[in-house]
Design an enzyme around this catalytic site. Structure first.
Site, PDB file in Angstrom:
ATOM      1  N   ASP A 301       0.914  -1.193  -0.080  1.00  0.00           N
ATOM      2  CA  ASP A 301       0.179   0.018  -0.079  1.00  0.00           C
ATOM      3  C   ASP A 301       0.919   1.287  -0.248  1.00  0.00           C
ATOM      4  O   ASP A 301       1.139   1.848   0.982  1.00  0.00           O
ATOM      5  CB  ASP A 301      -0.713  -0.087   1.255  1.00  0.00           C
ATOM      6  CG  ASP A 301      -1.898   1.212   1.326  1.00  0.00           C
ATOM      7  OD1 ASP A 301      -1.994   1.609   0.187  1.00  0.00           O
ATOM      8  OD2 ASP A 301      -2.314   1.387   2.304  1.00  0.00           O
ATOM      9  N   CYS A 354      -3.758   5.128  -2.809  1.00  0.00           N
ATOM     10  CA  CYS A 354      -4.989   6.178  -2.820  1.00  0.00           C
ATOM     11  C   CYS A 354      -4.857   7.317  -3.802  1.00  0.00           C
ATOM     12  O   CYS A 354      -5.100   8.443  -3.121  1.00  0.00           O
ATOM     13  CB  CYS A 354      -5.150   6.442  -1.472  1.00  0.00           C
ATOM     14  SG  CYS A 354      -4.026   7.364  -0.464  1.00  0.00           S
TER      15      CYS A 354
END
Length: 404
Positions: A301, A354
């Site tokens: 991530d 993101c």
């Protein structure tokens, strides 16, 4: 709405710290809310929501108020007056808010709203970047969607309860929720409220986690008993989800370069009843080398610009600088090249950000697959999530499989 002097001054205090001292909005709102214990939930909501609103529309309000940084308190009050007038709020007869030319404010708002960079309140360079990366039509829709306040989404902690049981528990606290189709563990709050004071949260029955973020751990396709590495774990939202998906069986190794974040993960894991999570700070390259070829699954991530979560972090628009994109894309590729070595033969890796920029997403994966380190991997699946299309945070995730 009647404005109260102490609440408005609290907003101005927060803005002064955010705009002039570069402090993070969430931290400063949290700090200001501690000033007066007598404030009720409505008072606190006004301070938080108004502060975030003015941070979100900073450039637009600056132009209308005709002020420039660094902001004096009178200038901050001018921006606050713009916020109030545009919401139809009657301004009180305070010296800090006089004179306020309401008609001029509305006229200037109508004029500036025809220009996207003012209408959506973003820096010039970001507007140019977004249009170049996504095209005029998608960027126009996406930046508009990114300026709308985010809904509160919960993830049921299936180690301790079921979604149906959680719905009942929250209802006892007068909190109504709705399920979201396609997101097995997610619940959406019908009205924004402080869920952290509930017994259900204190007992670890749920975490606050956006629906898009909940897709990342599921894409990794973990199984009970596996060794799974969350390579950029942070405070561990996805590590906890992985532990739940693995039914507490096997091993989740949470890595991060920041030991303080892992300390927070330990605390959260205890509350969640996630007993198979182990934290390891990356204090040298040895930490990664020891795990080479040993993980069934690896989640990266990756650190990113965070452009997909501007709804939650509106101050990021003003903190980001053009040169940061070059630095972060270089870091992302280095992480992919290095951390992918932990995946065993036949294992899987998910690379996620993101962000909504191709430079941080598909182009990174493409570059990795064409490199020596990525030669044994193939792209099995990828998801591009845009707020303007799906309604949840902007995310990218790619599932890569290593040849057996």
């Amino acid at each position: 709405m009647r404005l109260h002097r102490n609440l408005v001054f609290a907003v101005i205090n927060a803005l002064e710290l955010i705009f002039n001292e570069g402090k993070y909005a969430d931290k400063m709102v949290e700090k200001v809310l501690r000033f007066d214990k007598r404030w009720g939930s409505r008072d606190r909501a006004f301070i938080a929501e108004t502060t975030y609103d003015i941070v979100r529309w900073k450039r637009l309000y600056m132009e209308i108020a005709e002020v420039k940084p660094p902001f004096s308190r009178p200038n901050l009050f001018r921006m606050f007056a713009v916020w109030a007038v545009l919401r139809g709020i009657t301004l009180p007869d305070w010296k800090q808010l006089e004179p306020t030319p309401s008609r001029k404010i509305k006229g200037k708002f109508d004029e500036l709203s025809k220009i996207r960079k003012y209408r959506e309140s973003i820096p010039d360079w970001l507007d140019v970047l977004g249009e170049k990366a996504l095209g005029n039509e998608l960027w126009t829709k996406e930046i508009h969607a990114l300026n709308q306040p985010a809904e509160v989404i919960l993830r049921t902690n299936t180690l301790k309860t079921t979604k149906a049981e959680l719905v009942k528990l929250l209802r006892e606290d007068a909190i109504e929720t709705d399920s979201i189709k396609g997101y097995p563990d997610a619940l959406k709050l019908r009205e924004r409220t402080n869920v952290f004071v509930t017994e259900a949260f204190k007992k670890g029955f749920f975490e606050v986690q956006d629906a898009s973020s909940q897709l990342v751990s599921r894409l990794l396709d973990v199984k009970p008993g596996q060794r799974v590495v969350d390579a950029c774990a942070g405070a561990g939202g996805k590590s906890l989800h992985l532990a739940a998906l693995m039914e507490n069986k096997g091993q989740v190794i949470a890595l991060d370069i920041y030991a303080n974040k892992l300390k927070e993960l330990k605390r959260r894991a205890k509350r969640n009843g996630a007993h198979n999570v182990e934290t390891r700070a990356i204090d040298s390259t040895k930490v990664i080398k020891k795990l080479h070829g040993s993980a069934d699954r690896v989640l990266i991530d990756a650190p990113c610009t965070g452009l997909g979560v501007l709804r939650r972090n509106p101050d990021a628009k003003w903190k980001l600088q053009p040169e940061f994109l070059d630095k972060i894309t270089e870091t992302q590729q280095q992480i992919l090249q290095s951390y992918s070595k932990m995946v065993k033969d036949g294992g899987k890796l998910v690379y996620a950000t993101c962000s909504i920029l191709p430079q941080e997403n598909h182009e990174q994966v493409k570059q990795f697959l064409s490199s020596e380190s990525g030669a044994d991997f193939k792209l099995a699946e990828e998801k591009h999530i845009f707020v303007s299309r799906q309604g949840f945070d902007g995310f990218y995730m790619a599932l890569l499989e290593r040849k057996a």
